[in-house]
Enzyme design. Structure first.
Site, PDB file in Angstrom:
ATOM      1  N   ILE A   1       0.863  -1.176   0.000  1.00  0.00           N
ATOM      2  CA  ILE A   1       0.000   0.000   0.000  1.00  0.00           C
ATOM      3  C   ILE A   1       0.901   1.227   0.000  1.00  0.00           C
ATOM      4  O   ILE A   1       2.077   1.155   0.377  1.00  0.00           O
ATOM      5  CB  ILE A   1      -0.983   0.013   1.204  1.00  0.00           C
ATOM      6  CG1 ILE A   1      -0.242  -0.086   2.538  1.00  0.00           C
ATOM      7  CG2 ILE A   1      -2.006  -1.084   1.077  1.00  0.00           C
ATOM      8  CD1 ILE A   1      -1.179  -0.028   3.747  1.00  0.00           C
ATOM      9  N   ASP A   2       0.372   2.346  -0.449  1.00  0.00           N
ATOM     10  CA  ASP A   2       1.179   3.547  -0.621  1.00  0.00           C
ATOM     11  C   ASP A   2       1.711   4.072   0.706  1.00  0.00           C
ATOM     12  O   ASP A   2       1.139   3.831   1.774  1.00  0.00           O
ATOM     13  CB  ASP A   2       0.355   4.638  -1.299  1.00  0.00           C
ATOM     14  CG  ASP A   2      -0.080   4.259  -2.708  1.00  0.00           C
ATOM     15  OD1 ASP A   2       0.649   3.488  -3.353  1.00  0.00           O
ATOM     16  OD2 ASP A   2      -1.146   4.729  -3.146  1.00  0.00           O
ATOM     17  N   LYS A   3       2.780   4.854   0.599  1.00  0.00           N
ATOM     18  CA  LYS A   3       3.439   5.432   1.777  1.00  0.00           C
ATOM     19  C   LYS A   3       2.447   6.126   2.711  1.00  0.00           C
ATOM     20  O   LYS A   3       2.435   5.884   3.912  1.00  0.00           O
ATOM     21  CB  LYS A   3       4.508   6.426   1.325  1.00  0.00           C
ATOM     22  CG  LYS A   3       5.164   7.205   2.457  1.00  0.00           C
ATOM     23  CD  LYS A   3       6.144   8.241   1.931  1.00  0.00           C
ATOM     24  CE  LYS A   3       6.736   9.063   3.073  1.00  0.00           C
ATOM     25  NZ  LYS A   3       7.667  10.098   2.579  1.00  0.00           N
TER      26      LYS A   3
END
Length: 345
Positions: A151-153
């Site tokens: 999942i994104d930062k």
């Protein structure tokens, strides 16, 4: 940390960090400008130094930074050191572990933590924490230890990590065959018309902004990869809507791209324009209210709330949930209060 910046390369001792194929419709453009638009956190000075040290190759030949790229050019960016993924070092970073056994680990990732090292983020990642804690984690197809998905930062929430080769193969197949369950909670701009819906459209790299992905039209259906997102309205809050999004596929930035595509960009998603006031009034007090919300939630309003998968050893279907984190909950509560105030005036 030691500086692994561009150095004078030695013959047969170069490592490829990036590779690009120039599109058929590309007009002449300096290679340094071309690469800046496509490599996150890269500066023109870094590209020019790399080119000076013969680290920018076009069709196998070093070029200067003023070289004009042409359609179908093969561009490589080479450094005299391995990729940072190949220089992994374990770090003692606390993890919020939701579940663990001999096969799998479920982690609640905080917003701000990068999942795996990459350009601009070489330490402090989830992988650095994992390899400190566990020995001999299996590599995925991208040589990243333990990772089944990412999942994104600046997205918070649940991730499953494989601890054995068997678990890696089993879980990866579930994600590929779309039998895993992933549900997110998102706050989006605008009042979403339908109570629920389905967004379908191939997702791929944006042709003009390489830091974004986009949905391609049916005329360009061969571009990008198929992606399907199901959404359901949880709460209408006036100029924003709280929605649940279920992933049928798992493309990079999928929810962020699909919701923007239907006119409902995620709240405070700066990469996709959600950090501007997209809905509402022109009143100064409203502008101040939204800016206060941005301060409370300094990231895109997206949380991976539910994760389900079949256990690779027992065959049991396991489902995990984690509450919306405090920063996002505070932002939602501010919108609830604002919406209530507006409806009463």
């Amino acid at each position: 940390m030691e500086d692994f910046g561009p150095q004078l390369p030695e013959e047969d001792n170069l490592h490829e960090h990036y590779t690009f194929t120039v599109g058929k419709g590309q007009s002449p453009l300096r290679v340094d400008k071309y690469l800046i638009d496509r490599i996150e956190n890269m500066t023109r000075n870094k590209i020019q130094n790399t080119a000076k040290n013969e680290g920018v190759l076009v069709n196998g030949t070093p070029v200067k930074s003023n070289y004009k790229v042409r359609p179908n050019d093969q561009i490589q960016v080479m450094f005299a050191h391995p990729t940072y993924e190949g220089l992994l070092v374990g770090e003692d970073i606390p993890l919020d572990i939701v579940y663990e056994d001999e096969e799998v680990l479920v982690v609640n990732k905080p917003a701000g933590m990068v999942v795996h090292p990459g350009h601009g983020n070489y330490s402090g990642t989830l992988i650095n924490a994992l390899i400190h804690r566990f020995e001999n984690l299996p590599n995925n197809s991208s040589e990243r230890p333990g990772l089944v998905h990412r999942i994104d930062k600046d997205t918070s929430g649940l991730l499953v990590v494989a601890k054995t080769e068997h678990a890696m193969a089993h879980l990866s197949l579930q994600f590929a065959e779309k039998t895993s369950e992933r549900e997110y909670v998102a706050l989006v701009w605008g009042n979403v018309d339908a109570d629920e819906g389905r967004v379908e459209g191939n997702i791929g790299r944006h042709p003009k902004n390489r830091l974004q992905n986009t949905v391609f039209s049916e005329d360009d259906a061969e571009k990008g990869k198929p992606a399907v997102t199901h959404y359901k309205v949880l709460e209408r809050l006036g100029y924003v809507t709280l929605v649940a999004c279920k992933l049928e596929t798992g493309r990079t930035h999928q929810i962020r791209v699909h919701m923007k595509h239907i006119g409902h960009t995620l709240f405070n998603d700066d990469r996709y324009g959600g950090n501007a006031i997209l809905k509402g009034t022109t009143f100064t007090k409203y502008k101040q209210f939204v800016e206060n919300c941005f301060k409370v939630l300094p990231r895109q309003a997206l949380h991976a709330k539910t994760l389900g998968f079949e256990h690779p050893k027992t065959g049991e279907f396991m489902r995990f949930e984690t509450p919306v984190p405090e920063d996002m909950e505070r932002c939602i509560e501010k919108w609830r209060n604002y919406s209530t105030y507006q409806s009463n005036t």
